[in-house]
Design a protein around this motif. Structure first.
Motif, mmCIF file in Angstrom:
data_model
loop_
_atom_site.group_PDB
_atom_site.id
_atom_site.type_symbol
_atom_site.label_atom_id
_atom_site.label_comp_id
_atom_site.label_asym_id
_atom_site.label_seq_id
_atom_site.Cartn_x
_atom_site.Cartn_y
_atom_site.Cartn_z
ATOM 1 N N LEU A 114 11.702 -6.675 13.411
ATOM 2 C CA LEU A 114 10.331 -6.489 13.863
ATOM 3 C C LEU A 114 9.896 -7.639 14.766
ATOM 4 N N SER A 115 8.976 -7.366 15.667
ATOM 5 C CA SER A 115 8.452 -8.397 16.559
ATOM 6 C C SER A 115 7.378 -9.213 15.852
ATOM 7 N N ILE A 116 7.106 -10.414 16.400
ATOM 8 C CA ILE A 116 6.214 -11.376 15.742
ATOM 9 C C ILE A 116 5.116 -11.798 16.709
ATOM 10 N N ASP A 117 3.899 -11.984 16.165
ATOM 11 C CA ASP A 117 2.797 -12.587 16.901
ATOM 12 C C ASP A 117 2.812 -14.087 16.609
ATOM 13 N N LEU A 118 3.116 -14.895 17.619
ATOM 14 C CA LEU A 118 3.260 -16.342 17.437
ATOM 15 C C LEU A 118 2.139 -17.084 18.141
ATOM 16 N N THR A 119 1.449 -17.942 17.398
ATOM 17 C CA THR A 119 0.438 -18.836 17.951
ATOM 18 C C THR A 119 0.879 -20.269 17.689
ATOM 19 N N VAL A 120 1.057 -21.040 18.750
ATOM 20 C CA VAL A 120 1.495 -22.435 18.640
ATOM 21 C C VAL A 120 0.279 -23.334 18.807
ATOM 22 N N HIS A 121 -0.030 -24.111 17.778
ATOM 23 C CA HIS A 121 -1.150 -25.039 17.833
ATOM 24 C C HIS A 121 -0.710 -26.401 18.353
ATOM 25 N N ASP A 122 -1.620 -27.028 19.069
ATOM 26 C CA ASP A 122 -1.372 -28.385 19.532
ATOM 27 C C ASP A 122 -1.759 -29.366 18.430
ATOM 28 N N TRP A 123 -1.476 -30.651 18.661
ATOM 29 C CA TRP A 123 -1.886 -31.664 17.701
ATOM 30 C C TRP A 123 -3.403 -31.748 17.674
#
Length: 490
Positions: free
Chosen positions: A94-103
């Motif tokens: 399955l595909s993924i919803d990815l959110t990358v947070h900054d510091w």
């Protein structure tokens, strides 16, 4: 003797195993884990629940990647990367919803720790590039690095939505190429400009032909450079856009506006624009949108010196509505949202007379939703006299059928308006009573639509008005608010 002859009872199953795995997985789906730092409690109850969770790929399709507080050594980096890899493997195919947070800025780390984290999420994003359905890239990994890495790494085949921040000027010719030629499912693109100037060719090549929802945002006033906006409107891919949001369209000087090209976007169905009155007016003067269904205009709280002497939005919006109405398809404009149009203590962006003229155009005759927000810095900015004139303009009057506006209106919302302080008067209740009637009752006027939803937020209402509206709500009138700037691609 009796007990010794009784059969041995069956071993009792633990309560945690009494629920079938299929039902248990469905329960987990309602509260999926989203971050490694905050694991779901049910994954730590027992080995059976953990096994069910790990073999249910649908609950591992959302991942928020946050910088851990302990990322001091390479061993910490490897451990965190292994945990991310394990999470991704649980999603199976399955595909993924990815959110990358900054510091976070409140605990800004050393340069060495920032470098470790940046390298880490670059490896994760590019190493599993075929897994991402929605991808949010932070400021620390700018657009140039992202494009250059994509030139080498596999394409984002499953990508449907991309949110990218651009923190610096993009002028290097090496990055001016279509980066998503193989991303056939990329339909939503959100670009956040965190620098004052961005090279126009970047957007021209970055907007894929498959994109139909486009958001371009800048806190520094991206479109205050008229040369950039002139080039932006000429992007050929805009003809494929169906939903577009622009922020911030604003200028402090009205010079050189005559160079804007007239632009027709035949497929654009929804337009949301935020800016000052000069920015909005110059954009509306050159746009023709024959398929427009939803229009949202929001004016900035600040005014330039030129804006204090004149209101340029009134003729621009009126001509835009007339021009679009003459070329509208059969569906017509269905939703109109106006924010900041009734600002007291400063020249009004739109007068009530101008608003009446706008709502009287053929393009407005099909409107089913009207949202008027008068909020400025959280304060109430529309006087009772303004509210009275507005509601009198919108309510039905059977004695004057020719002056009726918006005959198909079913949803109306307002914020920061004053009701009458006189108990015998009730502006909102009079409006509701003229447009709403109980189910199966006789319409107030023939040929007009019945109001279905009335939402009043942060409006000062008298007790009499509240009592009268409560009767309407109990009789079937809805008070449930909805998203005013919804982007619906259906």
């Amino acid at each position: 003797m009796i007990t010794s002859n009784l059969p041995c009872p069956c071993p009792r199953r633990p309560s945690s195993r009494m629920v079938p795995p299929e039902i248990l997985a469905r329960i987990f789906w309602f509260n999926p884990p989203v971050s490694i730092q905050l694991p779901a409690n049910y994954t730590q109850v027992c080995s059976f629940w953990r096994a069910v969770a790990r073999t249910s790929p649908e609950i591992w399709t959302t991942l928020i990647m946050e910088a851990p507080s302990a990322l001091h050594t390479q061993m910490d980096v490897k451990s965190f990367e292994a945990a991310l890899t394990d999470w991704i493997s649980c999603s199976s195919d399955l595909s993924i919803d990815l959110t990358v947070h900054d510091w976070p800025s409140l605990r800004w780390p050393s340069k060495r720790r920032r470098t470790r984290y940046t390298k880490l999420y670059k490896r994760v994003v590019l190493g599993f590039s075929n897994k991402w359905r929605r991808l949010v890239i932070p400021n620390s990994w700018d657009a140039q690095d992202f494009l250059s890495e994509l030139q080498i790494q596999p394409s984002l085949n499953a990508l449907e939505e991309l949110t990218l921040s651009v923190p610096r000027v993009l002028t290097d010719q090496r990055y001016l190429y279509p980066p998503f030629s193989s991303s056939k499912n990329l339909h939503r693109l959100h670009i956040n400009i965190t620098h004052e100037v961005v090279a126009y060719p970047f957007l021209e090549t970055f907007i894929s032909e498959t994109v139909n929802v486009l958001t371009v945002k800048s806190v520094h006033g991206l479109f205050q450079d008229f040369k950039f906006l002139r080039a932006f409107l000429r992007i050929e891919q805009l003809q494929n856009i169906t939903h577009m949001s622009l922020s911030t369209v604003c200028w402090l000087s009205p010079s050189a506006y005559t160079t804007f090209p007239a632009t027709t976007l035949t497929n654009l169905r929804e337009l949301v624009v935020f800016g000052n009155t000069h920015g909005l007016s110059r954009l509306l003067r050159v746009l023709t949108l024959p398929s427009l269904v939803r229009l949202g205009l929001s004016t900035a709280a600040y005014l330039s010196l030129e804006e204090r002497n004149e209101s340029a939005l009134e003729p621009a919006l009126l001509s835009f509505m007339k021009r679009s109405g003459s070329s509208h398809l059969a569906c017509g404009l269905l939703c109109l949202t106006l924010t900041g149009i009734l600002r007291e203590g400063a020249p009004q962006t739109l007068t009530l007379s101008s608003l009446s003229d706008i709502l009287s155009t053929p393009a407005a005759n099909t409107i089913q939703e009207l949202h008027i927000q008068c909020e400025e810095n959280g304060s109430q900015v529309a006087t009772a006299a303004t509210t009275a004139s507005l509601m009198e303009m919108l309510r039905y009057d059977s004695d004057i059928p020719r002056r009726q506006l918006l005959p198909h209106l079913t949803t109306f919302s307002a914020s920061h308006l004053y009701d009458s302080s006189i108990p015998s008067q009730s502006y909102f209740a009079d409006f509701a009573h003229s447009r709403w009637w109980p189910e199966n009752a006789k319409p107030r006027m023939p040929g007009v639509a019945r109001l279905e939803t009335l939402v009043l937020q942060n409006c000062r209402l008298t007790e009499t008005t509240q009592d009268q509206l409560r009767i309407c709500y109990e009789g079937g009138l809805s008070s449930k608010p909805r998203s005013l700037y919804s982007i619906d691609v259906s």
